[in-house]
Design a protein around this motif. Structure first.
Motif, PDB file in Angstrom:
ATOM      1  N   ALA A 276       0.825  -1.207   0.000  1.00 48.06           N
ATOM      2  CA  ALA A 276       0.000   0.000   0.000  1.00 48.06           C
ATOM      3  C   ALA A 276       0.859   1.256   0.000  1.00 48.06           C
ATOM      4  O   ALA A 276       0.538   2.248  -0.658  1.00 48.06           O
ATOM      5  CB  ALA A 276      -0.933  -0.015   1.210  1.00 48.06           C
ATOM      6  N   LEU A 279       1.941   1.816  -3.437  1.00 43.05           N
ATOM      7  CA  LEU A 279       0.843   2.392  -4.215  1.00 43.05           C
ATOM      8  C   LEU A 279       0.721   3.894  -3.991  1.00 43.05           C
ATOM      9  O   LEU A 279       0.293   4.627  -4.889  1.00 43.05           O
ATOM     10  CB  LEU A 279      -0.481   1.707  -3.854  1.00 43.05           C
ATOM     11  N   ARG A 280       1.136   4.346  -2.815  1.00 44.16           N
ATOM     12  CA  ARG A 280       1.113   5.787  -2.509  1.00 44.16           C
ATOM     13  C   ARG A 280       2.366   6.499  -3.018  1.00 44.16           C
ATOM     14  O   ARG A 280       2.539   7.693  -2.790  1.00 44.16           O
ATOM     15  CB  ARG A 280       1.009   6.016  -0.993  1.00 44.16           C
ATOM     16  N   SER A 303      -5.625  -1.833  -3.862  1.00 46.70           N
ATOM     17  CA  SER A 303      -5.694  -0.515  -4.487  1.00 46.70           C
ATOM     18  C   SER A 303      -7.097   0.072  -4.381  1.00 46.70           C
ATOM     19  O   SER A 303      -7.281   1.257  -4.082  1.00 46.70           O
ATOM     20  CB  SER A 303      -5.256  -0.612  -5.950  1.00 46.70           C
TER      21      SER A 303
END
Length: 317
Positions: A276, A279-280, A303
């Motif tokens: 995660a 993903l950021r 996501s």
């Protein structure tokens, strides 16, 4: 307050208590390059973003930070970076573990790096009686002047008698609980000195934060803070302000689905958090073996959950 408690340890305990009241406890990820080598620059950049979110304290090289996969030189770099990037703004509590002899080696490194305290992770492999669990901490406490927070999880679970013995050690200042046995935890809080620290260290602690608060343990660590401090801070504020509607919405629509995804594969408690963060756009890299990164299908689901959680926070604002 116990006047026999070491003044240095007492000062750190007060600092931690103040931080716990202000925000969640940050357990930062450790950054690795694609080949698995340590990425010090990426780690510092990631830490800077974590600190900008205003956590109550920083706990480098702990479970979320993959302490178990770091050698001593890497550990030194990780703790040193945390101390330098934090620059005294909040306490730095470094993880130590394995048997007491190895824990003492890591404790020495953490002290040299400037850490304010240590989180004593569960010992390696073997089950042990209560006398042994206490002796493990006693041996470490005799070898470092740094304040200690003990962590009960896995094969470590203290009785009230053991907790009293630990709390009598001048540098043992608190306990992190990962068992979520609230009956046992309530008895431990009642057996401890008034100034002893407790915090909720359950995986995805927000799920049980209200239950822990009901037995007098409102402080908690947040894995979600490692990748979405906006979500973690919104939930913390909702609990603090008694906003049950916002807290309930975040639990139902983000935290519970996240936990259900986390529970699918062993190790996802760290792997999903790191994925995660990637993903950021955070420079944290992959996990190290024996952990594995999420499958493409699980990554896609993650996501979507992340977008939902951030959308909820945006809607709340």
């Amino acid at each position: 307050m116990d006047t026999e408690r070491d003044t240095g340890a007492a000062a750190v305990a007060r600092w931690l208590r103040d931080g716990m009241a202000r925000g969640v406890l940050s357990f930062p990820l450790t950054s690795f390059h694609a080949d698995g080598s340590l990425d010090p620059d990426g780690y510092r950049a990631y830490l800077a973003a974590q600190l900008d979110a205003g956590p109550g304290a920083v706990f480098p090289a702990c479970g979320t930070g993959e302490f178990f996969s770091l050698d001593e030189d890497e550990y030194r770099q990780v703790v040193t970076a945390a101390v330098e990037e934090t620059a005294g703004r909040v306490p730095v509590v470094a993880g130590v573990g394995y048997g007491w002899a190895q824990a003492a080696r890591f404790a020495r490194i953490a002290r040299e790096a400037g850490a304010d305290a240590l989180l004593v992770l569960p010992h390696y492999l073997v089950a042990a009686p209560q006398d042994g669990l206490v002796a493990q901490v006693e041996q470490l406490a005799a070898r470092t002047p740094l304040p200690l927070v003990v962590y009960q999880r896995g094969q470590v679970a203290y009785t009230t008698a053991s907790l009293r013995r630990l709390a009598a050690l001048p540098t043992v200042i608190g306990l992190k609980d990962g068992h979520s046995d609230l009956d046992r935890l309530q008895r431990l809080t009642l057996a401890a000195p008034e100034d002893f620290l407790f915090f909720n260290g359950a995986a995805t602690a927000e799920i049980q934060a209200r239950a822990y608060a009901a037995v007098g343990v409102p402080a908690y660590s947040s894995a979600v803070h490692a990748f979405a401090p906006e979500i973690a801070d919104a939930f913390f504020a909702a609990l603090r302000d008694g906003d049950s509607g916002t807290a309930g919405t975040l639990l139902r629509d983000f935290y519970v689905p996240f936990v259900e995804l986390r529970d699918r594969v062993p190790g996802y408690a760290v792997s999903l958090v790191k994925a995660a963060a990637r993903l950021r756009g955070r420079p944290v890299g992959p996990v190290r073996a024996p952990l594995t990164d999420p499958s493409p299908a699980d990554l896609a689901e993650l996501s979507g959950l992340l977008a939902t959680g951030l959308g909820l926070v945006g809607a709340a604002r």
